[in-house]
Design a protein around this motif. Sequence first.
Motif, PDB file in Angstrom:
ATOM      1  N   VAL A 186      81.457 -20.984   7.339  1.00  0.00           N
ATOM      2  CA  VAL A 186      82.236 -19.812   6.923  1.00  0.00           C
ATOM      3  C   VAL A 186      81.432 -18.910   5.997  1.00  0.00           C
ATOM      4  CG1 VAL A 186      84.536 -20.789   7.148  1.00  0.00           C
ATOM      5  CG2 VAL A 186      83.191 -21.322   5.140  1.00  0.00           C
ATOM      6  N   TYR A 187      80.117 -19.066   6.038  1.00  0.00           N
ATOM      7  CA  TYR A 187      79.302 -18.412   5.023  1.00  0.00           C
ATOM      8  C   TYR A 187      78.504 -17.240   5.585  1.00  0.00           C
ATOM      9  CZ  TYR A 187      80.799 -22.800   3.150  1.00  0.00           C
ATOM     10  OH  TYR A 187      81.590 -23.853   2.775  1.00  0.00           O
ATOM     11  N   ASP A 188      78.253 -16.318   4.685  1.00  0.00           N
ATOM     12  CA  ASP A 188      77.563 -15.072   5.038  1.00  0.00           C
ATOM     13  C   ASP A 188      76.058 -15.338   4.991  1.00  0.00           C
ATOM     14  OD1 ASP A 188      76.923 -12.474   5.521  1.00  0.00           O
ATOM     15  OD2 ASP A 188      78.089 -11.641   3.850  1.00  0.00           O
ATOM     16  N   VAL A 189      75.539 -15.801   6.100  1.00  0.00           N
ATOM     17  CA  VAL A 189      74.145 -16.255   6.143  1.00  0.00           C
ATOM     18  C   VAL A 189      73.338 -15.306   7.030  1.00  0.00           C
ATOM     19  CG1 VAL A 189      72.600 -18.148   6.773  1.00  0.00           C
ATOM     20  CG2 VAL A 189      74.876 -18.647   5.857  1.00  0.00           C
ATOM     21  N   PRO A 190      72.337 -14.641   6.465  1.00  0.00           N
ATOM     22  CA  PRO A 190      71.623 -13.629   7.255  1.00  0.00           C
ATOM     23  C   PRO A 190      70.626 -14.167   8.276  1.00  0.00           C
ATOM     24  CG  PRO A 190      70.849 -13.641   4.966  1.00  0.00           C
ATOM     25  CD  PRO A 190      71.975 -14.609   5.029  1.00  0.00           C
ATOM     26  N   ALA A 191      70.132 -15.367   8.103  1.00  0.00           N
ATOM     27  CA  ALA A 191      69.092 -15.846   9.033  1.00  0.00           C
ATOM     28  C   ALA A 191      69.450 -17.237   9.547  1.00  0.00           C
ATOM     29  CB  ALA A 191      67.738 -15.882   8.329  1.00  0.00           C
ATOM     30  N   TYR A 192      69.197 -17.476  10.846  1.00  0.00           N
ATOM     31  CA  TYR A 192      69.726 -18.684  11.475  1.00  0.00           C
ATOM     32  C   TYR A 192      68.842 -19.118  12.618  1.00  0.00           C
ATOM     33  CZ  TYR A 192      73.437 -21.649  13.538  1.00  0.00           C
ATOM     34  OH  TYR A 192      74.195 -22.684  14.008  1.00  0.00           O
ATOM     35  N   SER A 193      68.555 -20.405  12.671  1.00  0.00           N
ATOM     36  CA  SER A 193      67.901 -20.923  13.875  1.00  0.00           C
ATOM     37  C   SER A 193      68.320 -22.372  14.114  1.00  0.00           C
ATOM     38  CB  SER A 193      66.373 -20.817  13.774  1.00  0.00           C
ATOM     39  OG  SER A 193      65.887 -21.777  12.859  1.00  0.00           O
ATOM     40  N   ILE A 194      68.326 -22.741  15.361  1.00  0.00           N
ATOM     41  CA  ILE A 194      68.734 -24.096  15.717  1.00  0.00           C
ATOM     42  C   ILE A 194      68.026 -24.510  17.003  1.00  0.00           C
ATOM     43  CG2 ILE A 194      70.799 -23.228  16.932  1.00  0.00           C
ATOM     44  CD1 ILE A 194      72.189 -25.869  16.049  1.00  0.00           C
ATOM     45  N   SER A 195      67.700 -25.801  17.067  1.00  0.00           N
ATOM     46  CA  SER A 195      67.225 -26.328  18.335  1.00  0.00           C
ATOM     47  C   SER A 195      67.949 -27.637  18.602  1.00  0.00           C
ATOM     48  CB  SER A 195      65.714 -26.556  18.305  1.00  0.00           C
ATOM     49  OG  SER A 195      65.436 -27.752  17.610  1.00  0.00           O
ATOM     50  N   LYS A 238      84.666  -7.898   5.515  1.00  0.00           N
ATOM     51  CA  LYS A 238      83.519  -7.820   6.433  1.00  0.00           C
ATOM     52  C   LYS A 238      83.869  -8.100   7.897  1.00  0.00           C
ATOM     53  CE  LYS A 238      79.153  -8.340   4.265  1.00  0.00           C
ATOM     54  NZ  LYS A 238      77.946  -9.164   4.150  1.00  0.00           N
ATOM     55  N   PHE A 239      85.156  -8.379   8.179  1.00  0.00           N
ATOM     56  CA  PHE A 239      85.532  -8.689   9.565  1.00  0.00           C
ATOM     57  C   PHE A 239      85.874  -7.431  10.339  1.00  0.00           C
ATOM     58  CE2 PHE A 239      86.055 -12.632   7.352  1.00  0.00           C
ATOM     59  CZ  PHE A 239      85.609 -13.566   8.247  1.00  0.00           C
ATOM     60  N   PRO A 240      85.627  -7.383  11.633  1.00  0.00           N
ATOM     61  CA  PRO A 240      84.919  -8.401  12.419  1.00  0.00           C
ATOM     62  C   PRO A 240      83.464  -8.534  11.959  1.00  0.00           C
ATOM     63  CG  PRO A 240      85.314  -6.421  13.724  1.00  0.00           C
ATOM     64  CD  PRO A 240      86.048  -6.233  12.443  1.00  0.00           C
ATOM     65  N   TYR A 241      83.020  -9.797  11.918  1.00  0.00           N
ATOM     66  CA  TYR A 241      81.739 -10.122  11.304  1.00  0.00           C
ATOM     67  C   TYR A 241      80.757 -10.591  12.369  1.00  0.00           C
ATOM     68  CZ  TYR A 241      78.340 -12.886   8.611  1.00  0.00           C
ATOM     69  OH  TYR A 241      77.196 -13.418   8.087  1.00  0.00           O
ATOM     70  N   ALA A 242      79.601  -9.944  12.419  1.00  0.00           N
ATOM     71  CA  ALA A 242      78.577 -10.355  13.383  1.00  0.00           C
ATOM     72  C   ALA A 242      77.687 -11.404  12.726  1.00  0.00           C
ATOM     73  CB  ALA A 242      77.743  -9.152  13.805  1.00  0.00           C
ATOM     74  N   SER A 243      77.712 -12.618  13.259  1.00  0.00           N
ATOM     75  CA  SER A 243      76.941 -13.702  12.639  1.00  0.00           C
ATOM     76  C   SER A 243      75.489 -13.643  13.092  1.00  0.00           C
ATOM     77  CB  SER A 243      77.552 -15.055  12.991  1.00  0.00           C
ATOM     78  OG  SER A 243      77.142 -15.457  14.292  1.00  0.00           O
ATOM     79  N   ALA A 244      74.639 -14.259  12.284  1.00  0.00           N
ATOM     80  CA  ALA A 244      73.214 -14.289  12.630  1.00  0.00           C
ATOM     81  C   ALA A 244      72.981 -15.037  13.931  1.00  0.00           C
ATOM     82  CB  ALA A 244      72.420 -14.924  11.490  1.00  0.00           C
ATOM     83  N   ALA A 245      73.917 -15.933  14.265  1.00  0.00           N
ATOM     84  CA  ALA A 245      73.774 -16.691  15.512  1.00  0.00           C
ATOM     85  C   ALA A 245      74.207 -15.883  16.724  1.00  0.00           C
ATOM     86  CB  ALA A 245      74.595 -17.977  15.436  1.00  0.00           C
ATOM     87  N   GLY A 246      74.818 -14.720  16.484  1.00  0.00           N
ATOM     88  CA  GLY A 246      75.141 -13.841  17.597  1.00  0.00           C
ATOM     89  C   GLY A 246      76.605 -13.793  17.977  1.00  0.00           C
ATOM     90  N   SER A 272      88.525 -12.435  12.733  1.00  0.00           N
ATOM     91  CA  SER A 272      89.202 -12.111  11.479  1.00  0.00           C
ATOM     92  C   SER A 272      89.137 -13.338  10.576  1.00  0.00           C
ATOM     93  CB  SER A 272      90.668 -11.736  11.725  1.00  0.00           C
ATOM     94  OG  SER A 272      91.370 -12.817  12.321  1.00  0.00           O
ATOM     95  N   GLY A 273      89.265 -13.124   9.288  1.00  0.00           N
ATOM     96  CA  GLY A 273      89.222 -14.257   8.379  1.00  0.00           C
ATOM     97  C   GLY A 273      89.544 -13.845   6.959  1.00  0.00           C
ATOM     98  N   ALA A 274      90.095 -14.762   6.204  1.00  0.00           N
ATOM     99  CA  ALA A 274      90.365 -14.559   4.777  1.00  0.00           C
ATOM    100  C   ALA A 274      90.136 -15.913   4.125  1.00  0.00           C
ATOM    101  CB  ALA A 274      91.778 -14.055   4.557  1.00  0.00           C
ATOM    102  N   TYR A 275      88.856 -16.266   4.027  1.00  0.00           N
ATOM    103  CA  TYR A 275      88.503 -17.646   3.703  1.00  0.00           C
ATOM    104  C   TYR A 275      88.883 -18.056   2.286  1.00  0.00           C
ATOM    105  CZ  TYR A 275      85.712 -17.160   8.009  1.00  0.00           C
ATOM    106  OH  TYR A 275      85.308 -16.948   9.310  1.00  0.00           O
ATOM    107  N   GLU A 276      88.716 -17.136   1.364  1.00  0.00           N
ATOM    108  CA  GLU A 276      88.954 -17.505  -0.029  1.00  0.00           C
ATOM    109  C   GLU A 276      90.442 -17.755  -0.284  1.00  0.00           C
ATOM    110  OE1 GLU A 276      86.717 -15.087  -2.662  1.00  0.00           O
ATOM    111  OE2 GLU A 276      87.060 -16.426  -4.361  1.00  0.00           O
ATOM    112  N   ALA A 277      91.281 -17.053   0.440  1.00  0.00           N
ATOM    113  CA  ALA A 277      92.725 -17.247   0.261  1.00  0.00           C
ATOM    114  C   ALA A 277      93.124 -18.666   0.654  1.00  0.00           C
ATOM    115  CB  ALA A 277      93.495 -16.229   1.106  1.00  0.00           C
ATOM    116  N   ALA A 278      92.516 -19.167   1.721  1.00  0.00           N
ATOM    117  CA  ALA A 278      92.833 -20.537   2.148  1.00  0.00           C
ATOM    118  C   ALA A 278      92.343 -21.538   1.114  1.00  0.00           C
ATOM    119  CB  ALA A 278      92.207 -20.816   3.517  1.00  0.00           C
TER     120      ALA A 278
END
Lengths: 151, 281, 791
Positions: free
Chosen positions: C347-356, C410-418, C423-429
């Motif tokens: 649920v985090y605002d992460v600018p760079a991402y990679s996975i294998s 920031k929603f709709p939010y484009a993630s670094a993973a694509g 929608s989201g309101a993470y802190e409220a939860a």
Amino acid sequence: MRVSITVNGELRSDDVEPRLLLVHYLRDVAGLTGTNIGCDTSSCGACTVHVDGESVKSCTMLAVQADGCEVTTIEGLAFDGALHPMQESFRQHHGLQCGFCTPGMVMAATSLLAEIPDPTEQQVREGLEGNLCRCTGYHNIVKAVLAEARS
Amino acid sequence: MIPASFEYTRASSVGEAVRMLAAGGEDAKVLAGGHSLLPLMKLRMATPSLLVDVGRVRELSYVRDAGDSLAVGALTRHFDLSRDELVARHAPLLAAVAGQIGDPQVRHRGTIGGSIAHGDPASDLPAACLALGASFVAVGPSGERRIAAADFFTGFLETALAPGELLVEIVVPKATGAGWSFQKFNRRAQDWAIVGCAVVRDGSTRVALVNMGASPLRSPGAEQALAAGASVAEAAERACDGLEPPSDLNASAEYRRHLASVLVTRALAEAGGAPGQEASP
Amino acid sequence: MSATAPAPPGILGQRRLRREDPALLTGEARFVADLDVPGALHLAFVRSTLAHARISSVDVSAALAMPGVVAAFTGADLERDWAAPLPCAWPVTADMKAPRHLPLAVDKVCYMGDAVAVVVAESEYLARDAAEQVFVEYDPLPAVVGIDDALSDRVVIHEELGTNTSYTWELAPDATAVEAAFSSATHRVHGHYVQQRLIPAAIEPRGVVVVPQPFGGEFTVFSSTQIPHILKVMLALTSGIAETSIRVIAPSVGGGFGSKLNVYAEELATLVLAKRLRRPIRWIETRSEGTQATIQGRGQIQDIELAADAEGRVTAVRVKLLADMGAYLQLVTPGVPILGAFLYSGVYDVPAYSISCTSVFTNLTPTDAYRGAGRPEATYAIERAMDALARQVGVDPAEIRRRNYIKAEKFPYASAAGLVYDSGAYEAALDRALELAGYQELRAEQARRRESGDSVQLGIGLSSYMEMCGLAPSRVLASLNYSAGGWEAATVRLLPTGKVQVVTGTSPHGQGHETSWSMIAADRLGVSPDDVEVLHSDTAVAPYGLDTYGSRSLSVGGVAVAIATDRVIEKARKIVAHQLEVADEDLELAGGAFTVKGSPDRSMPLGAVAFEAFTAHDLPDGLEPNLEASCHFDPPNFTFPFGTHVAVVEVDLETGRVILRSYVAVDDCGNQVNPLIVEGQVHGGVAQGVAQALFEKASYDEQGTLLTSTLLDYLVPAASELPSFVTASTVTPSPTNLLGVKGVGEAGTIGSAPAVINAVCDALARQGIHDIEMPATPERVWRALKEVAAR
């Protein structure tokens, strides 16, 4: 071997193999498929019925052992077109999802309240320790049994 | 799963059961509540040729006051034992143990005699009987004999019962007012104990352990230490002296040893208030 | 984007009791084992007792000679009966290696439970007796049990593939940015986590009944499946029987959790044998064969790295996954880790991402989708790593999460993973969960226990999760190489008497679709849900559908019901406008009747409209009779439910026992159709995640023998092992569908395992223990304590 078993108030007489498990007798001979089979090690409780008023796992009893006994299955619980109060309480509290463990769970729960009419939550949880459910997390099952005890 | 085929016969008295067993030979098995035997038969780990069903020998279901002891019929179910007033007064350990076996459905069918005769080191009632100094009455073709619990459990699923002998009664010396405790450690309530500990303190202290060896057993190390005046901690430390607990999926032998020592500590502490004997700190 | 308003007042959002319940509560419901099929034969499979071996010989002659035995076949006998091997629908890479997977092994067995022969007999008892008399000789081979062993190719399981590695899949939209973030990071965290194999253990074992009509040439297949529609297509392809000659019915199904989202050997074998023997045949799984022959879940090794700045703001996430496919690829086996692979930034605002992700074959039961399928694994890794980061930065776990959440604006939010999160309101939860848990009081109690040296320590664990569900936009599935689409179908009919019929392509097995879909249609029509019937799970009744998995049913199938209902309403409006001689737009629908705006006395109830459409005596020119409309809804995006869970555990430092004392789940699945059902889904999901955290593991020995083959050894928790849960919800509607719904079937499982293990580690933090592998058994905890004491 010939056995006479009263199933849901009706006396039946059948020839059975000694190795026939009570659960298969109920399902395949008496045609009462409400009692389910969920394991082969007496662990899951899906096959719970009442024998002479007490909960037993019908997978761990031979039909010949029930000769002369009164057996009640889930089909024998509802009366006169109305759900048994425990069935109704499960419905009111959403105590079932897929419903496969439900007949056994309801039979275990009614037996539990017959023995402990006013249980604590802990007693309900312990009283249902022999019945596994994969859908509900037990939360609403416990709620339903407690509500029925208090009504 | 389904048991392999077998012959079935039903006894209506002890005498008849003994005759049937004798006629059935080596592969005959006694069926009481069936909660030790049927699960094994369903997995085809037991394939007896004949089952002698003693489940209807009503004369074997009772709890009687026999003066300085209680006489418990072998067919007394765990459920009945857990709720019996005489047992609650004179051998509360037995009631507590019976009330924790398996689950309610198992307790409605399983019998004390079946559990004792099966001799499973993972069962709770054998340990309770060892802690209570019980003895067992067996009837065979050559008559009746009495075997002390301490001499009964001879190996893995082996007992002193001779082929053809039927366990008919459990004699439990009254432990009225004695200190006692039962500590059962498992991961799910319905399961067998990973380790269990039953303690009775009535002048002397008996410490019996569940699942700590090939058979139900007492802890000589803990008992001797206590008899020599050792503290609870010292006794607990010696609880596993000479024992060889199993390693299995649920616990390694090493962890079982550790658990046994913790449970012995807790059991001794809980059983501390015995008449005439102070709990060690 | 349209309609983001909360659900309108009305039927939606009511805690309506389930219409499914009376039949299930009374034993009236029919599961596959309950079907009474006169003359049916019974199948029993003979299964390999070894994990890896060549088959020297299979002798069925003794079995065949037994009374009541009709037939017995070896794998070689049936090799030419299969039109194609068992299917894998998700070749995640173009060069993915996939072995040929036949229902019965021919030359070698590759896992314990692999079928080698099948016996057909007049009764279940006789079939099982005969199966014991089939004698198989094996030439044992060394077994590959662990992922590392598989990677070494010390033993290659499928020689024709030349390697145990099935595929390596990579996602690195901006590898340079990831490198840069790690090199400039103030804090770096590395987490290494093991996702143990799990046995799904739906309480109803699987089962198949096939009823052939030898002269008509048709086959009715009853199966305990989540996917009757997909199964029908796949059975046609693998049996060679025309799709038009196969009808698949999923009767009452006793839970699935992903394990019945498959095309199984037994389904194909039962069909093919019914065809060959021209008799109805049934096969009902026993539990101890199900633990081997039904797919297992999880089975991953995860390495996750976080880069963060001085304040603990995560600047990059880098992940390396190893996944255990088991012996063969089942329907979606290779795709399971990929479903999670986009979500390791949580649920985090992460600018760079990679996975294998590298996936390998082992000599174990195949893995496949199990509740959450990839997403619980991803959430576990990031949520455990966030706790490690909090520790390193020196802030509370709640605070590290607050600093990193994607902000609501920031929603709709484009993630670094694509992905684009709807929608989201993470802190409220989070706020709500902390409040319900009494977070400050818990921390105070924890401090007291730590100070007093209590032998029972308190642990508090947080997990904020987000998942992608509503599988899925078909074009996105195409880009992931999934072989099918992600749409869902619905047909809505107004019957002549005014009753409503909904036909859905979803296939419920405990989720209560009959109740919820009736509410959706009734709400739009203004009628009672009791007047709406819902038909499903029969390919002859509902020809189109893509079935139920991946929390997709409501946000795809439920939305299709809503759209089809609206289409029926529009057609009805035309008929009413014609008969009342007004314009379409002069009519309003309320309370189950069309009324002319401003003239309350001029109205026509839906029942009357339905009858007019049925008689077709007076319809507008060009309008066809009857009121029926269909919708094939292909969602424009995934939906992204989220929430925060708080687990509170007590850890006995003497025995290592962990007790879950309380549990708070705050979930946001958008608008809720029936909160009663939503809560139930959360309860069950949480229990399954707790089960992974504390109880369950499919254990194998070094030879690949399954040690937990029964429910005596595989510890599904009972009521006695769990507390009651505290649940609450926030509502952030999804803007991507007209109901504003998201999905909730997997949320509980996704959120719970990390919360529980974070709590266990929190309880042991004072002792210097920061990781316990799942399941956190008493012995594991005790060993960890012993190790630190020895340091």
